[in-house]
Design an enzyme around this catalytic site. Structure first.
Site, PDB file in Angstrom:
ATOM      1  N   ASP A  79      -7.846  19.186 -14.810  1.00 52.53           N
ATOM      2  CA  ASP A  79      -8.186  17.404 -14.862  1.00 52.53           C
ATOM      3  C   ASP A  79      -7.586  17.295 -16.415  1.00 52.53           C
ATOM      4  O   ASP A  79      -7.860  18.124 -16.946  1.00 52.53           O
ATOM      5  CB  ASP A  79      -9.334  17.190 -15.084  1.00 52.53           C
ATOM      6  CG  ASP A  79      -9.420  15.527 -15.148  1.00 52.53           C
ATOM      7  OD1 ASP A  79      -9.291  15.078 -16.328  1.00 52.53           O
ATOM      8  OD2 ASP A  79     -10.824  14.652 -15.073  1.00 52.53           O
TER       9      ASP A  79
ATOM     10  N   TYR B  27     -16.788  16.083 -16.006  1.00 50.76           N
ATOM     11  CA  TYR B  27     -16.770  14.390 -16.146  1.00 50.76           C
ATOM     12  C   TYR B  27     -18.405  14.717 -14.858  1.00 50.76           C
ATOM     13  O   TYR B  27     -18.162  14.851 -13.643  1.00 50.76           O
ATOM     14  CB  TYR B  27     -16.173  13.854 -15.575  1.00 50.76           C
ATOM     15  CG  TYR B  27     -16.264  12.694 -15.607  1.00 50.76           C
ATOM     16  CD1 TYR B  27     -17.453  11.415 -16.102  1.00 50.76           C
ATOM     17  CD2 TYR B  27     -16.219  11.418 -14.485  1.00 50.76           C
ATOM     18  CE1 TYR B  27     -17.588   9.455 -15.550  1.00 50.76           C
ATOM     19  CE2 TYR B  27     -15.952  10.173 -13.629  1.00 50.76           C
ATOM     20  CZ  TYR B  27     -17.301   9.560 -15.012  1.00 50.76           C
ATOM     21  OH  TYR B  27     -17.187   8.166 -14.540  1.00 50.76           O
TER      22      TYR B  27
ATOM     23  N   LYS C  80      -8.004   6.148 -20.040  1.00 54.77           N
ATOM     24  CA  LYS C  80      -7.953   5.888 -20.693  1.00 54.77           C
ATOM     25  C   LYS C  80      -7.162   6.753 -21.890  1.00 54.77           C
ATOM     26  O   LYS C  80      -6.444   5.270 -21.481  1.00 54.77           O
ATOM     27  CB  LYS C  80      -9.053   8.248 -20.167  1.00 54.77           C
ATOM     28  CG  LYS C  80     -10.327   7.892 -19.684  1.00 54.77           C
ATOM     29  CD  LYS C  80     -11.446   7.199 -19.514  1.00 54.77           C
ATOM     30  CE  LYS C  80     -12.385   7.277 -18.576  1.00 54.77           C
ATOM     31  NZ  LYS C  80     -12.787   6.721 -18.162  1.00 54.77           N
TER      32      LYS C  80
ATOM     33  N   ARG D   8       0.832  -1.246  -0.035  1.00 57.81           N
ATOM     34  CA  ARG D   8       0.036  -0.142   0.137  1.00 57.81           C
ATOM     35  C   ARG D   8       0.906   1.702   0.086  1.00 57.81           C
ATOM     36  O   ARG D   8       0.800   2.298  -0.092  1.00 57.81           O
ATOM     37  CB  ARG D   8      -1.161  -0.289   0.962  1.00 57.81           C
ATOM     38  CG  ARG D   8      -1.824   1.390   0.748  1.00 57.81           C
ATOM     39  CD  ARG D   8      -2.988   1.410   1.756  1.00 57.81           C
ATOM     40  NE  ARG D   8      -3.101   0.898   3.108  1.00 57.81           N
ATOM     41  CZ  ARG D   8      -2.585   1.034   4.210  1.00 57.81           C
ATOM     42  NH1 ARG D   8      -2.270   1.816   4.383  1.00 57.81           N
ATOM     43  NH2 ARG D   8      -2.104  -0.131   4.812  1.00 57.81           N
TER      44      ARG D   8
HETATM   45  O1  P1T Z   1     -13.318   7.069 -14.176  1.00 56.16           O
HETATM   46  P1  P1T Z   1     -12.130   7.109 -13.088  1.00 56.16           P
HETATM   47  O2  P1T Z   1     -11.129   6.185 -14.302  1.00 56.16           O
HETATM   48  O3  P1T Z   1     -12.161   7.314 -12.032  1.00 56.16           O
HETATM   49  O4  P1T Z   1     -12.436   8.476 -13.402  1.00 56.16           O
HETATM   50  C1  P1T Z   1     -12.572   9.545 -13.811  1.00 56.16           C
HETATM   51  C2  P1T Z   1     -12.165  10.620 -14.834  1.00 56.16           C
HETATM   52  C3  P1T Z   1     -12.409  11.738 -14.174  1.00 56.16           C
HETATM   53  N1  P1T Z   1     -12.222  12.463 -15.380  1.00 56.16           N
HETATM   54  C4  P1T Z   1     -12.518  12.935 -16.883  1.00 56.16           C
HETATM   55  C5  P1T Z   1     -12.296  13.438 -17.526  1.00 56.16           C
HETATM   56  C6  P1T Z   1     -13.421  11.366 -17.032  1.00 56.16           C
HETATM   57  O5  P1T Z   1     -13.535  11.627 -18.367  1.00 56.16           O
HETATM   58  C7  P1T Z   1     -13.237  10.834 -15.694  1.00 56.16           C
HETATM   59  C8  P1T Z   1     -14.404   9.047 -16.244  1.00 56.16           C
HETATM   60  N2  P1T Z   1     -14.783   9.833 -17.714  1.00 56.16           N
HETATM   61  C9  P1T Z   1     -15.751   8.603 -17.648  1.00 56.16           C
HETATM   62  C10 P1T Z   1     -15.770   7.358 -17.159  1.00 56.16           C
HETATM   63  C11 P1T Z   1     -16.288   8.612 -19.826  1.00 56.16           C
HETATM   64  O6  P1T Z   1     -16.525   8.188 -19.745  1.00 56.16           O
HETATM   65  O7  P1T Z   1     -16.994  10.467 -19.554  1.00 56.16           O
END
Ligand code: P1T
Length: 381
Positions: free
Chosen positions: A170, A98, A195, A46
């Site tokens: 972000d 998001y 992503k 961790r």
């Molecule tokens: O899904 P996660 O890895 O927890 O990330 C969240 C997140 C944060 N910031 C942006 C700009 C994002 O697009 C996302 C996650 N977005 C999707 C799952 C989507 O389909 O838009």
């Protein structure tokens, strides 16, 4: 190192014991100690794990930071940043985010006494006007999800610095291939590494990158004490993904522009949101700030019919209807019912996330096949 080299070699070394070129998956929770407190730099996974360390070093390198952190999801990374704050602190965030980020801010953190103000970041003056004596953090998402709004990172981080406020970008949609926010004055870069950084739709992961030692220490403490870490297998996969980031992005940008131009000229399309188009409201700042324009775009149909939109989405063959983005394969998404359903309908519609808004993550297939797929479904509506 230049960027194409950095994604492959940045802060990386061959595994010292064997010379393995790829860091092994250290699938272990703990590490032997020869005497209490005497160990080889690792105690418990961790706190740190060598596979995650290799990835975190790569994360730092690609964003021109000194420290990187890998989390179990993008939202876990966001959660870690917010834990830097105290009750009554205020956060200014963009009005197009998001949906899950918006949900975390309003549903999880407001009840602990944090106050969020959402502003249109198209104009940095809106950020300036929203600052109070309690403002501690400015949260930018640029380009935004799903409307691809672009905020001027340099202008906003300058305002943040003048008021001693921490700034976060972000950078999920742009990736460091297109913009490196730490170089533009941001204190923290956040990614959903699920992503483009991972790039293959096989891992859920988050990332933070910083270039300040004290901030790194604070974030590492929260990561360790909060526990939302990335595991060794996922770290290996994400590190493998990062190595091809530059070459993938090059194709995402080429295909993104081709699809955006095709849609913009289609008679059944009302509006296309892609920062590379001259018609985009923030094209000038996008051109100045970004090296290219990426693979994400949204568009709206004439008539704004939900039925037509569903028909279109149900009949795509090369694009897959699915949440998420940034993988090699093209995806289509319906923000109003999928990724942004957690935003109240009234708020969504005010922003432009209407029933016919479709978001595309344009992959790295042949662009002719992507355009033919869209052409055939647009004939059905
Ligand atoms: O899904 P996660 O890895 O927890 O990330 C969240 C997140 C944060 N910031 C942006 C700009 C994002 O697009 C996302 C996650 N977005 C999707 C799952 C989507 O389909 O838009």
């Amino acid at each position: 190192m230049k960027f194409n080299t950095k994604v492959i070699h940045g802060n990386q070394q061959h595994e010292p014991a064997t010379g393995a070129v790829m860091v092994p998956i250290y699938q272990t929770s703990t590490f032997a100690q020869s005497s209490p407190g005497k160990h080889k730099g690792y105690e418990y996974s961790r706190a740190a794990n060598p596979t995650r360390t290799a990835l975190e070093n790569a994360f730092a390198a690609i964003e021109n930071g000194t420290h990187g952190f890998a989390f179990s999801s993008g939202l876990a990374a966001t959660d870690c940043v917010l834990r830097l704050l105290n009750p009554n602190d205020e956060i200014i965030a963009g009005d197009d985010l998001y949906g899950g980020t918006y949900r975390m801010f309003t549903k999880l953190f407001e009840k602990y006494g944090l106050k969020f103000t959402f502003v249109d970041m198209d104009n940095p003056e809106n950020v300036k006007k929203a600052i109070t004596k309690n403002t501690k953090l400015i949260w930018m998402e640029t380009p935004t999800n799903p409307l691809l709004k672009v905020a001027d990172i340099s202008a906003i981080t300058k305002i943040a610095k003048e008021h001693n406020i921490l700034s976060v970008v972000d950078n999920t949609f742009a990736t460091p291939y297109l913009q490196q926010p730490l170089d533009l004055g941001a204190d923290i870069v956040m990614h959903s590494a699920t992503k483009y950084l991972g790039g293959h739709s096989d891992v859920v992961m988050g990332a933070l990158m910083v270039k300040d030692a004290k901030l790194a220490e604070d974030l590492h403490f929260i990561q360790f004490a909060g526990g939302g870490i990335a595991g060794p297998m996922d770290s290996f996969l994400a590190l493998r993904g990062v190595k091809t980031l530059a070459i993938r992005m090059q194709r995402h940008c080429e295909n993104g522009m081709a699809v955006a131009e095709f849609l913009e000229n289609h008679p059944k399309v009302e509006q296309v949101y892609y920062p590379g188009l001259k018609s985009h409201a923030n094209h000038d700042i996008a051109k100045k700030q970004m090296r290219d324009f990426g693979g994400m775009l949204s568009f709206r149909l004439k008539g704004d019919s939900k039925k037509d939109t569903f028909t279109l989405l149900e009949n795509l063959k090369v694009f897959t209807l699915a949440e998420s983005l940034g993988g090699v394969e093209s995806l289509a998404n319906h923000p109003a019912t999928m990724t942004h359903a957690s935003i109240p309908k009234e708020e969504r519609e005010k922003l432009g996330i209407t029933d016919s808004l479709i978001r595309l993550s344009v992959g790295i297939e042949d662009k002719e096949d992507l355009i033919a797929d869209l052409e055939s479904v647009l004939k059905l509506v």
